[in-house]
Enzyme design. Structure first.
Site, PDB file in Angstrom:
ATOM      1  N   GLY A   9      30.510   0.005 -18.499  1.00 27.34           N
ATOM      2  CA  GLY A   9      30.450   1.189 -19.353  1.00 27.34           C
ATOM      3  C   GLY A   9      30.137   2.472 -18.606  1.00 27.34           C
ATOM      4  N   THR A  12      31.919   6.897 -19.652  1.00 30.36           N
ATOM      5  CA  THR A  12      31.449   8.058 -20.436  1.00 30.36           C
ATOM      6  C   THR A  12      29.975   7.894 -20.815  1.00 30.36           C
ATOM      7  OG1 THR A  12      32.093   7.053 -22.555  1.00 30.36           O
ATOM      8  CG2 THR A  12      33.748   8.437 -21.476  1.00 30.36           C
ATOM      9  N   GLY A  13      29.417   8.933 -21.387  1.00 30.55           N
ATOM     10  CA  GLY A  13      28.100   8.884 -22.020  1.00 30.55           C
ATOM     11  C   GLY A  13      26.962   8.501 -21.086  1.00 30.55           C
ATOM     12  N   LEU A  43      35.762  -6.092 -22.151  1.00 32.70           N
ATOM     13  CA  LEU A  43      34.566  -6.939 -22.187  1.00 32.70           C
ATOM     14  C   LEU A  43      34.313  -7.549 -23.560  1.00 32.70           C
ATOM     15  CD1 LEU A  43      32.251  -4.648 -20.020  1.00 32.70           C
ATOM     16  CD2 LEU A  43      33.229  -6.848 -19.328  1.00 32.70           C
ATOM     17  N   GLY A  72      29.144  -0.416 -24.522  1.00 32.25           N
ATOM     18  CA  GLY A  72      28.785  -0.708 -25.905  1.00 32.25           C
ATOM     19  C   GLY A  72      29.620   0.101 -26.859  1.00 32.25           C
ATOM     20  N   TYR A 153      25.684  -3.607 -35.161  1.00 30.48           N
ATOM     21  CA  TYR A 153      25.094  -2.806 -34.079  1.00 30.48           C
ATOM     22  C   TYR A 153      23.620  -3.181 -33.858  1.00 30.48           C
ATOM     23  CZ  TYR A 153      24.105   0.979 -30.920  1.00 30.48           C
ATOM     24  OH  TYR A 153      23.737   1.692 -29.803  1.00 30.48           O
TER      25      TYR A 153
HETATM   26  P1  NAD Z   1      29.994   5.801 -24.831  1.00 34.13           P
HETATM   27  O1  NAD Z   1      31.025   5.502 -25.859  1.00 34.13           O
HETATM   28  O2  NAD Z   1      29.979   7.130 -24.199  1.00 34.13           O
HETATM   29  O3  NAD Z   1      30.058   4.730 -23.659  1.00 34.13           O
HETATM   30  C1  NAD Z   1      30.382   3.390 -23.875  1.00 34.13           C
HETATM   31  C2  NAD Z   1      31.143   2.872 -22.679  1.00 34.13           C
HETATM   32  O4  NAD Z   1      31.483   1.496 -22.925  1.00 34.13           O
HETATM   33  C3  NAD Z   1      32.453   3.637 -22.421  1.00 34.13           C
HETATM   34  O5  NAD Z   1      32.594   3.891 -21.037  1.00 34.13           O
HETATM   35  C4  NAD Z   1      33.491   2.667 -22.937  1.00 34.13           C
HETATM   36  O6  NAD Z   1      34.770   2.824 -22.339  1.00 34.13           O
HETATM   37  C5  NAD Z   1      32.864   1.324 -22.610  1.00 34.13           C
HETATM   38  N1  NAD Z   1      33.423   0.232 -23.438  1.00 34.13           N
HETATM   39  C6  NAD Z   1      33.548   0.213 -24.779  1.00 34.13           C
HETATM   40  N2  NAD Z   1      34.186  -0.901 -25.171  1.00 34.13           N
HETATM   41  C7  NAD Z   1      34.483  -1.597 -24.045  1.00 34.13           C
HETATM   42  C8  NAD Z   1      35.144  -2.836 -23.801  1.00 34.13           C
HETATM   43  N3  NAD Z   1      35.670  -3.574 -24.803  1.00 34.13           N
HETATM   44  N4  NAD Z   1      35.270  -3.260 -22.521  1.00 34.13           N
HETATM   45  C9  NAD Z   1      34.794  -2.501 -21.494  1.00 34.13           C
HETATM   46  N5  NAD Z   1      34.147  -1.321 -21.666  1.00 34.13           N
HETATM   47  C10 NAD Z   1      34.003  -0.882 -22.929  1.00 34.13           C
HETATM   48  O7  NAD Z   1      28.604   5.468 -25.535  1.00 34.13           O
HETATM   49  P2  NAD Z   1      27.084   5.649 -25.078  1.00 34.13           P
HETATM   50  O8  NAD Z   1      26.390   6.257 -26.225  1.00 34.13           O
HETATM   51  O9  NAD Z   1      26.962   6.234 -23.754  1.00 34.13           O
HETATM   52  O10 NAD Z   1      26.628   4.119 -25.050  1.00 34.13           O
HETATM   53  C11 NAD Z   1      26.201   3.465 -23.883  1.00 34.13           C
HETATM   54  C12 NAD Z   1      25.228   2.359 -24.294  1.00 34.13           C
HETATM   55  O11 NAD Z   1      24.069   2.952 -24.861  1.00 34.13           O
HETATM   56  C13 NAD Z   1      25.788   1.415 -25.355  1.00 34.13           C
HETATM   57  O12 NAD Z   1      25.391   0.098 -25.066  1.00 34.13           O
HETATM   58  C14 NAD Z   1      25.138   1.908 -26.614  1.00 34.13           C
HETATM   59  O13 NAD Z   1      25.036   0.911 -27.600  1.00 34.13           O
HETATM   60  C15 NAD Z   1      23.788   2.323 -26.087  1.00 34.13           C
HETATM   61  N6  NAD Z   1      23.053   3.254 -26.953  1.00 34.13           N
HETATM   62  C16 NAD Z   1      23.549   4.487 -27.230  1.00 34.13           C
HETATM   63  C17 NAD Z   1      22.838   5.333 -28.066  1.00 34.13           C
HETATM   64  C18 NAD Z   1      23.327   6.702 -28.432  1.00 34.13           C
HETATM   65  O14 NAD Z   1      22.741   7.348 -29.309  1.00 34.13           O
HETATM   66  N7  NAD Z   1      24.381   7.220 -27.799  1.00 34.13           N
HETATM   67  C19 NAD Z   1      21.619   4.907 -28.601  1.00 34.13           C
HETATM   68  C20 NAD Z   1      21.132   3.645 -28.293  1.00 34.13           C
HETATM   69  C21 NAD Z   1      21.854   2.821 -27.461  1.00 34.13           C
END
Ligand code: NAD
Length: 257
Positions: A9, A12-13, A43, A72, A153
């Site tokens: 992952g 992004t993010g 994944l 995620g 989730y």
């Molecule tokens: P995001 O969408 O920016 O990043 C998610 C990443 O996972 C992306 O790079 C995406 O391409 C990759 N991904 C998604 N599905 C995939 C797959 N099937 N196979 C391979 N890669 C895949 O989101 P984020 O907010 O940066 O989330 C990152 C983590 O942080 C996640 O596990 C999310 O649950 C967790 N999280 C986020 C928040 C929030 O508020 N943003 C809060 C709590 C936890």
């Protein structure tokens, strides 16, 4: 000293921020993602996870100093079972699959949980399906429920965190420190999508408005705690869940810790 990390992952993010911080310190980072990655796989399937594990074993035969399963999907993803497939099964399979490579360097694993995880504590049925690796039952449950995306989730994150804590002693016996960061609402494409999803937009807005710190997190603020847990400064941290959420969990569950 240059270290070698693998993560999922990183496109992004929060993952992109973790990748950038590690690269800024001069480390090698192998990224697994469905896009913009060194190892491009899906994944959500066991086959995709196995392919990623095989590829990382080829890229880092000397072992890994750390692994961060960050990939995620948020509650706007469909079908809802895609959320359990990536967030729980994908993260767990990747961590299990890489543990020997991480053990080679007595490395550290940092899981990405969520401060929404405790909200699933009542959901015994879904938690049992996840904990028994029963993908089909978990998928049927979350795909048939009205609030199935949110259940998927929070349930994924709680089951993953419980698995991390259950496995902490066996990872420690291999010389691996495993911990989790539980972010609160963070400004990323995941939350952007959720804020526009008719099923969860209101819940997201209410949640964001109630953060004691008065704002949402930047991805770098989550990533910096991941860096700490990867580092030698966290040498005695095993099985810990670090809430990085502007005080939301403390506000919602002041007596539980
Ligand atoms: P995001 O969408 O920016 O990043 C998610 C990443 O996972 C992306 O790079 C995406 O391409 C990759 N991904 C998604 N599905 C995939 C797959 N099937 N196979 C391979 N890669 C895949 O989101 P984020 O907010 O940066 O989330 C990152 C983590 O942080 C996640 O596990 C999310 O649950 C967790 N999280 C986020 C928040 C929030 O508020 N943003 C809060 C709590 C936890």
């Amino acid at each position: 000293m240059n270290k070698t990390y693998a993560m999922t992952g990183g496109a992004t993010g929060i993952g992109a921020a973790i990748k950038q911080q590690l690269k800024d310190q001069g480390h090698t980072v192998w990224v697994v993602d469905i896009k913009e990655a060194d190892v491009q796989v899906d994944l959500s399937t066991a086959a995709g996870c196995q392919q990623a594990v095989n590829e990382l074993a080829r890229l880092a035969p000397e072992g890994l100093d750390g692994f961060i399963p960050c990939a995620g999907l948020g509650p706007a993803a469909r079908p809802n079972s895609l959320i359990t497939d990536v967030n729980y099964f994908g993260a767990k399979l990747m961590t299990e699959g890489l543990r020997e490579l991480v053990a080679k360097k007595s490395g550290a694993v940092v899981m990405i949980s969520s401060n929404s995880a405790p909200m699933a504590a009542h959901d015994k049925e879904l938690l049992a399906a996840l904990e028994h690796d029963d993908r089909n039952t978990a998928a049927d449950l979350v795909n048939s429920r009205v609030n199935g995306a949110q259940d998927a989730y929070a349930g994924s994150k709680l089951a993953l965190t419980r698995w991390m804590r259950t496995e902490t002693p066996s990872f420690a016996a291999q010389g691996i420190r495993i911990n989790a960061v539980a972010p609160g609402i963070t400004i990323t494409p995941l939350t952007d999508a959720a804020k526009q999803d008719e099923n969860v937009a209101q819940a997201m807005a209410d949640f964001a408005a109630a953060v004691p710190a008065g704002r949402e997190a930047e991805p770098a603020e989550i990533a910096s705690v991941v860096q700490f847990l990867l580092s030698d400064a966290a040498g005695f941290c095993h099985g810990a869940v670090f809430f990085v959420d502007g005080g939301s969990d403390a506000m919602m569950r002041p007596q539980d810790f």
